[in-house]
Enzyme design. Sequence first.
Site, PDB file in Angstrom:
ATOM      1  N   ASP A 137      -8.877  -6.566   1.390  1.00  6.77           N
ATOM      2  CA  ASP A 137      -7.556  -7.000   1.853  1.00  6.77           C
ATOM      3  C   ASP A 137      -7.370  -8.439   1.358  1.00  6.77           C
ATOM      4  O   ASP A 137      -8.312  -9.053   0.842  1.00  6.77           O
ATOM      5  CB  ASP A 137      -7.498  -6.921   3.388  1.00  6.77           C
ATOM      6  CG  ASP A 137      -6.130  -7.304   3.955  1.00  6.77           C
ATOM      7  OD1 ASP A 137      -5.141  -7.292   3.187  1.00  6.77           O
ATOM      8  OD2 ASP A 137      -6.058  -7.632   5.152  1.00  6.77           O
ATOM      9  N   GLN A 172      -2.406   0.993  10.124  1.00  5.56           N
ATOM     10  CA  GLN A 172      -2.942   0.998   8.769  1.00  5.56           C
ATOM     11  C   GLN A 172      -4.221   1.829   8.708  1.00  5.56           C
ATOM     12  O   GLN A 172      -4.418   2.639   7.796  1.00  5.56           O
ATOM     13  CB  GLN A 172      -3.242  -0.452   8.346  1.00  5.56           C
ATOM     14  CG  GLN A 172      -3.879  -0.565   6.980  1.00  5.56           C
ATOM     15  CD  GLN A 172      -2.939  -0.137   5.850  1.00  5.56           C
ATOM     16  OE1 GLN A 172      -1.807  -0.573   5.800  1.00  5.56           O
ATOM     17  NE2 GLN A 172      -3.412   0.725   4.961  1.00  5.56           N
TER      18      GLN A 172
HETATM   19  N1  NVA Z   1      -4.400  -9.106   6.584  1.00  8.20           N
HETATM   20  C1  NVA Z   1      -3.065  -8.991   6.070  1.00  8.20           C
HETATM   21  C2  NVA Z   1      -2.594  -7.575   6.133  1.00  8.20           C
HETATM   22  C3  NVA Z   1      -1.226  -7.333   5.566  1.00  8.20           C
HETATM   23  C4  NVA Z   1      -0.788  -5.924   5.719  1.00  8.20           C
HETATM   24  C5  NVA Z   1      -2.148  -9.913   6.873  1.00  8.20           C
HETATM   25  O1  NVA Z   1      -2.290  -9.996   8.094  1.00  8.20           O
HETATM   26  O2  NVA Z   1      -1.292 -10.559   6.270  1.00  8.20           O
HETATM   27  N1   CP Z   2      -0.093  -2.676   4.713  1.00 14.27           N
HETATM   28  C1   CP Z   2       0.988  -3.154   5.362  1.00 14.27           C
HETATM   29  O1   CP Z   2       1.021  -3.232   6.583  1.00 14.27           O
HETATM   30  O2   CP Z   2       2.016  -3.497   4.549  1.00 14.27           O
HETATM   31  P1   CP Z   2       3.364  -4.271   4.969  1.00 14.27           P
HETATM   32  O3   CP Z   2       2.973  -5.658   5.346  1.00 14.27           O
HETATM   33  O4   CP Z   2       4.208  -4.206   3.748  1.00 14.27           O
HETATM   34  O5   CP Z   2       3.977  -3.549   6.124  1.00 14.27           O
END
Ligand code: NVA
Ligand code: CP
Length: 314
Positions: free
Chosen positions: A222, A130
């Site tokens: 986030d 990411q």
């Molecule tokens: N911090 C979030 C990121 C999702 C792409 C998670 O771990 O769910």
């Molecule tokens: N940002 C990200 O990793 O999205 P997904 O969870 O959809 O892969």
Amino acid sequence: MKRDIISMLDVEDILGELLVLAEEMKAGKYKDQAPLKGKKLAMIFEKSSTRTRVSFEVGMLELGGYALNLSMKDLQLGRGETVADTAKVLSRYVDGIMYRAYQHAMMLELSHNASVPVINALDDVEHPCQIMADLLTIKEYKGRLRGIKVAYVGDGNNVCNSLMLGAAMCGMDFIAAVPKGFEPDKERTGLAKSIADKYNGSVEIIDDPMVAAKGADAVYTDVWVSMGQENQAEERLKIFLPYQINKRLMSQAQPDAIAMHCLPAHRGMEISADVMDGPHSVVFDQAENRLHAQKAILIKLLGDTPEEKQWNQD
Ligand code: NVA
Ligand code: CP
């Protein structure tokens, strides 16, 4: 010797090179040349994914290779086979393994037992793929990374940890505003501070979002409840309320500041709908750049050109 990307720390020596290759991939380098012809990538998903799953699969297709999507339902891993055995078996069939895991310890276990490169596609501690897409996005909008101020507001989670390290490696000024008790990983914060010193950047962790956003070139957030934390949702939503990216917060930043989110987003929670869908938002560029950045990563890790072979053996 194989190369894994488990943490942003694994790419410090080649981050600049990877970002240039990502830009070149976006501009069409290797188009129709199938640089990964015949290469196979196993993708293990313990958790949901839209961007990661599709961008890796499409990326492998565009590079002439093949990606296998393996959920817990498909694998014996979901019925108790060990990560170590899974790593050893998959290494006999494929050229690389991409893994989205609940626990960083499992990521390390896979990496230690696989004889092919392993890519961390998110765990509870880091999300390096990411952040490579995000750095590419910031570079596109701001023309450079060195000296750019990025303010992260919200939970000191996996995305925050990787962003802090990546920003430090690029000589950026990183500041995170997080509630007390939700700071990024301590060890990584210490490392990021030393790395930032090397590249004339800075790393600071505070708890006031308005102060963090002041003069920022990029404001990043986030989700407040990451995958695996669903049972803490109620408590977290209360604690994080003052940490929303909204117009008031954005007004502290530079007039041309970009608003960033790795997605998926919750409008009205960590980001207001008017910012998410407004003129500062670059969230869909970030999502697109996952594809270009990951193609660069895949070429570097699985590629056979003399340049990539050399890199993998260094
Ligand atoms: N911090 C979030 C990121 C999702 C792409 C998670 O771990 O769910
Ligand atoms: N940002 C990200 O990793 O999205 P997904 O969870 O959809 O892969």
